[in-house]
Enzyme design. Structure first.
Site, PDB file in Angstrom:
ATOM      1  N   GLU A  20      98.961  10.769  41.189  1.00 32.43           N
ATOM      2  CA  GLU A  20      99.450  11.291  39.911  1.00 32.43           C
ATOM      3  C   GLU A  20      98.332  11.504  38.891  1.00 32.43           C
ATOM      4  O   GLU A  20      98.585  11.607  37.689  1.00 32.43           O
ATOM      5  CB  GLU A  20     100.501  10.333  39.343  1.00 32.43           C
ATOM      6  N   SER A 148     106.532  10.279  40.490  1.00 31.26           N
ATOM      7  CA  SER A 148     106.607  11.740  40.370  1.00 31.26           C
ATOM      8  C   SER A 148     107.295  12.402  41.560  1.00 31.26           C
ATOM      9  O   SER A 148     107.041  13.561  41.865  1.00 31.26           O
ATOM     10  CB  SER A 148     105.206  12.351  40.181  1.00 31.26           C
ATOM     11  N   TYR A 214     107.487  19.263  37.039  1.00 35.89           N
ATOM     12  CA  TYR A 214     106.228  19.707  36.456  1.00 35.89           C
ATOM     13  C   TYR A 214     105.954  21.208  36.529  1.00 35.89           C
ATOM     14  O   TYR A 214     105.075  21.700  35.821  1.00 35.89           O
ATOM     15  CB  TYR A 214     105.060  18.960  37.117  1.00 35.89           C
ATOM     16  N   ARG A 253     110.988   3.681  31.034  1.00 35.21           N
ATOM     17  CA  ARG A 253     112.099   4.594  31.268  1.00 35.21           C
ATOM     18  C   ARG A 253     112.848   4.142  32.511  1.00 35.21           C
ATOM     19  O   ARG A 253     112.226   3.698  33.479  1.00 35.21           O
ATOM     20  CB  ARG A 253     111.567   6.011  31.481  1.00 35.21           C
ATOM     21  N   ASP A 255     115.796   5.454  35.315  1.00 29.25           N
ATOM     22  CA  ASP A 255     116.525   6.606  35.840  1.00 29.25           C
ATOM     23  C   ASP A 255     117.804   6.149  36.515  1.00 29.25           C
ATOM     24  O   ASP A 255     117.825   5.108  37.191  1.00 29.25           O
ATOM     25  CB  ASP A 255     115.659   7.374  36.839  1.00 29.25           C
ATOM     26  N   GLU A 268     115.536   3.780  39.526  1.00 32.90           N
ATOM     27  CA  GLU A 268     114.198   3.194  39.437  1.00 32.90           C
ATOM     28  C   GLU A 268     113.808   2.994  37.984  1.00 32.90           C
ATOM     29  O   GLU A 268     114.438   3.532  37.067  1.00 32.90           O
ATOM     30  CB  GLU A 268     113.168   4.073  40.131  1.00 32.90           C
ATOM     31  N   ASN A 270     110.367   3.146  35.328  1.00 30.72           N
ATOM     32  CA  ASN A 270     109.019   3.685  35.165  1.00 30.72           C
ATOM     33  C   ASN A 270     108.342   2.918  34.033  1.00 30.72           C
ATOM     34  O   ASN A 270     108.806   2.965  32.887  1.00 30.72           O
ATOM     35  CB  ASN A 270     109.070   5.166  34.812  1.00 30.72           C
ATOM     36  N   GLY A 274     105.439   9.610  31.751  1.00 27.88           N
ATOM     37  CA  GLY A 274     104.634  10.701  31.227  1.00 27.88           C
ATOM     38  C   GLY A 274     104.635  10.730  29.704  1.00 27.88           C
ATOM     39  O   GLY A 274     105.648  10.419  29.068  1.00 27.88           O
TER      40      GLY A 274
END
Length: 305
Positions: A20, A148, A214, A253, A255, A268, A270, A274
């Protein structure tokens, strides 16, 4: 900015050596620009794990971690910063290591009774007989230690499952197989003790993959997310509980999915999401009234030693 001045020289750690790296460079440059706009004494450090890194870190007082993936989200850089007694943003060593590992995260969530889709782990594609059927006929295949959506695939046949596992094995020795949840995908940013407004992710792709994240211009980010107030609050609390269950702190974060029956399922966490001005956490922060600079300042001031 007197409050930021108390942090001394802030080193924004970005780049790194993970898959990443390119995204991390974008995050780091955006954070560095914001800190400079705020008047902070800030420098950028493109992290390479060699002897020069110690000299670079010795010149800073606080670290803003904008490293994604291995080496940055897995407790490695956090451990080094603790050894050097440098305060840093985000989660600590243990929570970072667990959060980076989707399999270990799900083991904790399921052990605590938090809802996460059924899962198994495998180490090769040689022994997959019956797994697809036992998991409902559709499976998400994930390398647990990548972010990602790298190396992820959806499988609906035995042949697809074998191919997907072999692909994922390019990114690690243990592979996570997760029951597919058909429904809407959401993400909830956490800032301190607060869950920010939920974002719904809509993509014509089979799932929110690397291209959808992305490169595609067809991905939609919905704020408000379309849930009624009670359901959104329920999801925000679930994500906060999931975040704390892993031991995370500062910001991050979570999800999740909502199935056709309205039940939420955790996917998951994070711990260093980003941070470009088009990323999800800044997007949620804007909906709450934070500018990008205010978000960066809030995260920077949360740095702990």
């Amino acid at each position: 900015m007197s409050t930021l001045a108390a942090l001394g020289k802030v080193g924004v750690l970005y780049g790194g050596e993970s898959a990443e790296r390119a995204i991390s460079l974008r995050s780091g440059h955006a954070v560095l620009a914001a800190l400079k706009a705020l008047g902070a004494n800030a420098i950028g450090i493109d992290v390479r794990f060699n002897d020069a890194l110690f000299k670079q870190l010795a010149g800073i007082d606080t670290a803003f971690i904008a490293l994604h993936g291995r080496g940055g989200e897995d407790g490695v850089i956090q451990g080094l910063l603790e050894v050097l007694n440098i305060p840093y943003t985000g989660s600590g060593v243990a929570a970072s290591a667990i959060g980076m590992d989707k399999l270990r995260t799900k083991l904790i969530w399921s052990g605590m009774g938090l809802p996460t889709p059924d899962f198994k782990s495998v180490t090769s594609s040689d022994d997959l007989d019956g797994i697809l059927e036992s998991m409902g006929g559709v499976v998400m295949v994930k390398p647990p230690l990548e972010g990602s959506s790298i190396g992820m695939s959806r499988a609906t046949t035995e042949a697809e499952l074998v191919t997907a596992v072999d692909k994922a094995l390019d990114h690690g020795d243990v592979i996570l197989l997760e029951r597919w949840v058909e429904g809407a995908e959401y993400t909830c940013a956490i800032l301190g003790e607060e869950a920010l407004p939920v974002i719904r992710l809509k993509t014509p792709h089979q799932f929110y993959d690397f291209d959808a994240k992305y490169q595609s211009d067809t991905t939609e980010y919905l704020i408000p997310c379309g849930l009624d107030e009670a359901a959104e609050q329920q999801l925000q609390q679930l994500c906060l509980d999931a975040f704390k269950a892993v031991g995370c702190q500062g910001w991050g974060r979570v999800d999740a999915m909502q199935d056709k029956d309205g039940k939420f399922w955790l996917l998951e966490v994070n711990t260093v999401p980003g941070m470009t001005d088009h990323s999800l956490v800044p997007m949620a922060a804007r909906a709450k009234g934070y500018s990008f600079e205010e978000l960066v300042q809030t995260i920077a001031l949360s740095a702990k030693g």
